[in-house]
Design an enzyme around this catalytic site. Structure first.
Site, PDB file in Angstrom:
ATOM      1  N   ASP A  37     -11.825 -45.233  15.143  1.00  0.00           N
ATOM      2  CA  ASP A  37     -11.240 -46.586  15.088  1.00  0.00           C
ATOM      3  C   ASP A  37     -12.368 -47.584  14.890  1.00  0.00           C
ATOM      4  O   ASP A  37     -13.520 -47.313  15.248  1.00  0.00           O
ATOM      5  CB  ASP A  37     -10.483 -46.909  16.381  1.00  0.00           C
ATOM      6  CG  ASP A  37      -9.401 -47.967  16.193  1.00  0.00           C
ATOM      7  OD1 ASP A  37      -8.206 -47.624  16.250  1.00  0.00           O
ATOM      8  OD2 ASP A  37      -9.754 -49.158  15.975  1.00  0.00           O
ATOM      9  N   ASP A  60     -14.720 -47.957  10.433  1.00  0.00           N
ATOM     10  CA  ASP A  60     -13.978 -48.992   9.718  1.00  0.00           C
ATOM     11  C   ASP A  60     -13.512 -48.298   8.444  1.00  0.00           C
ATOM     12  O   ASP A  60     -14.338 -47.918   7.594  1.00  0.00           O
ATOM     13  CB  ASP A  60     -14.914 -50.168   9.400  1.00  0.00           C
ATOM     14  CG  ASP A  60     -14.239 -51.220   8.528  1.00  0.00           C
ATOM     15  OD1 ASP A  60     -13.138 -50.959   7.998  1.00  0.00           O
ATOM     16  OD2 ASP A  60     -14.828 -52.298   8.369  1.00  0.00           O
ATOM     17  N   VAL A  61     -12.206 -48.131   8.295  1.00  0.00           N
ATOM     18  CA  VAL A  61     -11.685 -47.327   7.181  1.00  0.00           C
ATOM     19  C   VAL A  61     -11.964 -47.935   5.805  1.00  0.00           C
ATOM     20  O   VAL A  61     -11.754 -47.279   4.795  1.00  0.00           O
ATOM     21  CB  VAL A  61     -10.161 -47.058   7.332  1.00  0.00           C
ATOM     22  CG1 VAL A  61      -9.888 -46.061   8.436  1.00  0.00           C
ATOM     23  CG2 VAL A  61      -9.383 -48.350   7.534  1.00  0.00           C
ATOM     24  N   TYR A 154       1.142 -56.427   1.877  1.00  0.00           N
ATOM     25  CA  TYR A 154       1.307 -55.215   2.703  1.00  0.00           C
ATOM     26  C   TYR A 154       2.295 -54.251   2.041  1.00  0.00           C
ATOM     27  O   TYR A 154       2.030 -53.051   1.953  1.00  0.00           O
ATOM     28  CB  TYR A 154       1.785 -55.634   4.094  1.00  0.00           C
ATOM     29  CG  TYR A 154       2.027 -54.497   5.066  1.00  0.00           C
ATOM     30  CD1 TYR A 154       0.966 -53.809   5.648  1.00  0.00           C
ATOM     31  CD2 TYR A 154       3.322 -54.128   5.440  1.00  0.00           C
ATOM     32  CE1 TYR A 154       1.191 -52.776   6.559  1.00  0.00           C
ATOM     33  CE2 TYR A 154       3.552 -53.110   6.344  1.00  0.00           C
ATOM     34  CZ  TYR A 154       2.479 -52.438   6.904  1.00  0.00           C
ATOM     35  OH  TYR A 154       2.701 -51.418   7.817  1.00  0.00           O
ATOM     36  N   LYS A 158       1.268 -50.525   0.766  1.00  0.00           N
ATOM     37  CA  LYS A 158       1.932 -49.315   1.263  1.00  0.00           C
ATOM     38  C   LYS A 158       2.622 -48.576   0.112  1.00  0.00           C
ATOM     39  O   LYS A 158       2.666 -47.345   0.086  1.00  0.00           O
ATOM     40  CB  LYS A 158       2.918 -49.664   2.377  1.00  0.00           C
ATOM     41  CG  LYS A 158       2.236 -50.122   3.681  1.00  0.00           C
ATOM     42  CD  LYS A 158       1.420 -49.020   4.323  1.00  0.00           C
ATOM     43  CE  LYS A 158       0.967 -49.361   5.742  1.00  0.00           C
ATOM     44  NZ  LYS A 158       0.191 -48.287   6.366  1.00  0.00           N
ATOM     45  N   THR A 189       4.346 -50.731  19.166  1.00  0.00           N
ATOM     46  CA  THR A 189       2.923 -50.338  19.221  1.00  0.00           C
ATOM     47  C   THR A 189       2.116 -51.600  19.509  1.00  0.00           C
ATOM     48  O   THR A 189       2.699 -52.668  19.765  1.00  0.00           O
ATOM     49  CB  THR A 189       2.453 -49.763  17.863  1.00  0.00           C
ATOM     50  OG1 THR A 189       2.557 -50.800  16.877  1.00  0.00           O
ATOM     51  CG2 THR A 189       3.242 -48.542  17.434  1.00  0.00           C
TER      52      THR A 189
HETATM   53  N1  LIG Z   1       4.520 -50.548  14.302  1.00  0.00           N
HETATM   54  C1  LIG Z   1       5.389 -50.517  13.305  1.00  0.00           C
HETATM   55  O1  LIG Z   1       6.566 -50.892  13.462  1.00  0.00           O
HETATM   56  C2  LIG Z   1       4.974 -49.990  11.951  1.00  0.00           C
HETATM   57  C3  LIG Z   1       5.930 -49.900  10.941  1.00  0.00           C
HETATM   58  C4  LIG Z   1       5.580 -49.387   9.713  1.00  0.00           C
HETATM   59  C5  LIG Z   1       4.286 -48.937   9.506  1.00  0.00           C
HETATM   60  N2  LIG Z   1       3.350 -49.055  10.488  1.00  0.00           N
HETATM   61  C6  LIG Z   1       2.008 -48.516  10.219  1.00  0.00           C
HETATM   62  O2  LIG Z   1       1.653 -47.655  11.279  1.00  0.00           O
HETATM   63  C7  LIG Z   1       0.236 -47.502  11.326  1.00  0.00           C
HETATM   64  C8  LIG Z   1      -0.259 -47.601  12.745  1.00  0.00           C
HETATM   65  O3  LIG Z   1      -0.019 -48.916  13.227  1.00  0.00           O
HETATM   66  P1  LIG Z   1       0.447 -49.238  14.713  1.00  0.00           P
HETATM   67  O4  LIG Z   1       1.777 -49.867  14.624  1.00  0.00           O
HETATM   68  O5  LIG Z   1       0.240 -48.059  15.596  1.00  0.00           O
HETATM   69  O6  LIG Z   1      -0.573 -50.440  15.048  1.00  0.00           O
HETATM   70  P2  LIG Z   1      -1.645 -50.683  16.191  1.00  0.00           P
HETATM   71  O7  LIG Z   1      -2.094 -52.081  15.973  1.00  0.00           O
HETATM   72  O8  LIG Z   1      -1.135 -50.310  17.532  1.00  0.00           O
HETATM   73  O9  LIG Z   1      -2.841 -49.685  15.798  1.00  0.00           O
HETATM   74  C9  LIG Z   1      -3.603 -49.858  14.639  1.00  0.00           C
HETATM   75  C10 LIG Z   1      -5.034 -49.391  14.913  1.00  0.00           C
HETATM   76  O10 LIG Z   1      -5.768 -49.513  13.684  1.00  0.00           O
HETATM   77  C11 LIG Z   1      -7.057 -50.009  14.009  1.00  0.00           C
HETATM   78  N3  LIG Z   1      -7.663 -50.664  12.856  1.00  0.00           N
HETATM   79  C12 LIG Z   1      -7.416 -51.909  12.362  1.00  0.00           C
HETATM   80  N4  LIG Z   1      -8.234 -52.148  11.321  1.00  0.00           N
HETATM   81  C13 LIG Z   1      -9.012 -51.050  11.153  1.00  0.00           C
HETATM   82  C14 LIG Z   1     -10.046 -50.695  10.262  1.00  0.00           C
HETATM   83  N5  LIG Z   1     -10.500 -51.544   9.314  1.00  0.00           N
HETATM   84  N6  LIG Z   1     -10.615 -49.477  10.388  1.00  0.00           N
HETATM   85  C15 LIG Z   1     -10.202 -48.607  11.342  1.00  0.00           C
HETATM   86  N7  LIG Z   1      -9.241 -48.885  12.223  1.00  0.00           N
HETATM   87  C16 LIG Z   1      -8.653 -50.097  12.130  1.00  0.00           C
HETATM   88  C17 LIG Z   1      -6.833 -50.971  15.165  1.00  0.00           C
HETATM   89  O11 LIG Z   1      -8.052 -51.193  15.891  1.00  0.00           O
HETATM   90  C18 LIG Z   1      -5.770 -50.243  15.965  1.00  0.00           C
HETATM   91  O12 LIG Z   1      -6.339 -49.398  16.946  1.00  0.00           O
HETATM   92  C19 LIG Z   1      -0.304 -48.559  10.360  1.00  0.00           C
HETATM   93  O13 LIG Z   1      -0.650 -47.950   9.126  1.00  0.00           O
HETATM   94  C20 LIG Z   1       0.867 -49.506  10.162  1.00  0.00           C
HETATM   95  O14 LIG Z   1       0.801 -50.183   8.934  1.00  0.00           O
HETATM   96  C21 LIG Z   1       3.669 -49.567  11.698  1.00  0.00           C
END
Ligand SMILES: NC(=O)c1ccc[n+]([C@@H]2O[C@H](COP(=O)([O-])OP(=O)(O)OC[C@H]3O[C@@H](n4cnc5c(N)ncnc54)[C@H](O)[C@@H]3O)[C@@H](O)[C@H]2O)c1
Length: 252
Positions: A37, A60-61, A154, A158, A189
């Site tokens: 992360d 950092d991805v 976004y 995606k 989340t």
């Molecule tokens: N929560 C939802 O409803 C939802 C819906 C559709 C898709 N998503 C996708 O699910 C995935 C996970 O998200 P989540 O909801 O668990 O969010 P979250 O915010 O709980 O977790 C995201 C994590 O990514 C990390 N992050 C942010 N930028 C980064 C970077 N540059 N390099 C490395 N890590 C980084 C953050 O520090 C965090 O720990 C994401 O791809 C998000 O787009 C989430």
């Protein structure tokens, strides 16, 4: 025997939400997990609470150099990479007309370029060992125009992950490398919590008329379970596939 016994898995965005739930589930199923992360202090604190073989690394991805470091360190420590979960991503809510060029580029880099960099860094190692499973996190925003408040950049990013995953699934099938996607709907989340929504019940209330299946919102482990199926050998004949986990939102 666990469903991921003897597997080595790299997971991005592992300090929170779905990524953290996947770390917990994957170690429980016998995997050695490289949890990564950008928020490294938070990552270290979270993985310290989990029992199992976990290597925490800062990533950092969007950084090609850091991706190389993660791949090299994983090979050094465990000798192979069986599974890559490209989970990290951040949604923004600017419409097409509101978005700036700078904002657009930032969102595309974080949500799409990152996935390409991850696959580019890891696939050669999977080719060396003659197999691999990649799971990319997409979003309903890639298939439904009204999902995620019409977030333009976004949704586009995606949608790009969806297309790139199909491309990779076909091109690397010969190497026995599978590439699949998970499409979360509304999931509680860190992302929702940052917007003041702290319980699944409250999130479910907001989606009561959109998501037919109670409690009308998912939890991080619902997505981790989908990652697990696609990461494990149970899905060994599945590639280029789209697993939607949305309580029926997209079926309406
Ligand atoms: N929560 C939802 O409803 C939802 C819906 C559709 C898709 N998503 C996708 O699910 C995935 C996970 O998200 P989540 O909801 O668990 O969010 P979250 O915010 O709980 O977790 C995201 C994590 O990514 C990390 N992050 C942010 N930028 C980064 C970077 N540059 N390099 C490395 N890590 C980084 C953050 O520090 C965090 O720990 C994401 O791809 C998000 O787009 C989430």
């Amino acid at each position: 025997m666990g469903r991921l016994e003897n597997k080595v898995a790299v997971i991005t965005g592992a300090a929170s939400g779905m990524g953290l739930a996947a770390v917990e589930l994957f170690v429980k199923e016998g995997a050695k997990v490289v949890a990564t992360d950008i928020a490294f202090t938070q990552l270290e604190a979270e993985v310290a609470k989990i029992d199992g073989e976990i290597l925490a690394l800062e990533l950092d991805v969007t950084s090609e150099e850091q991706w190389k470091n993660v791949a090299d360190r994983t090979i050094e420590q465990y000798g192979k990479i069986d599974i890559l979960v490209n989970n990290a991503g951040v949604s923004t809510h600017n419409t097409l007309l509101e978005e700036t060029l700078e904002g657009w580029n930032k969102v595309l880099t974080l949500n799409l370029t990152s996935v390409w960099l991850g696959m580019k860094s890891v696939i050669p190692h999977m080719q060396n060992s003659g197999k691999g499973s990649i799971v990319n996190c997409v979003s309903l925003a890639a298939i439904i125009g009204s999902a995620d408040n019409g977030a333009a950049a976004y949704s586009a990013a995606k949608g790009g992950v969806r297309a790139l995953s199909k491309h990779a699934s076909v091109n690397f099938a010969k190497d026995n490398i599978r590439v699949n996607c998970v499409y979360p709907g509304a999931i509680l989340t860190g992302a929702a919590k940052r917007h003041g929504v702290t319980s699944q019940e409250v999130l479910g209330q907001a989606f009561k008329n959109t998501i037919p299946l109670p409690p009308h919102a998912g939890e991080a482990n619902d997505i981790a379970q989908a990652y697990l199926y696609l990461a494990s050998d149970e899905s060994k004949f599945v590639t280029g596939e789209e697993l939607v986990v949305d309580g029926g939102w997209s079926a309406v």
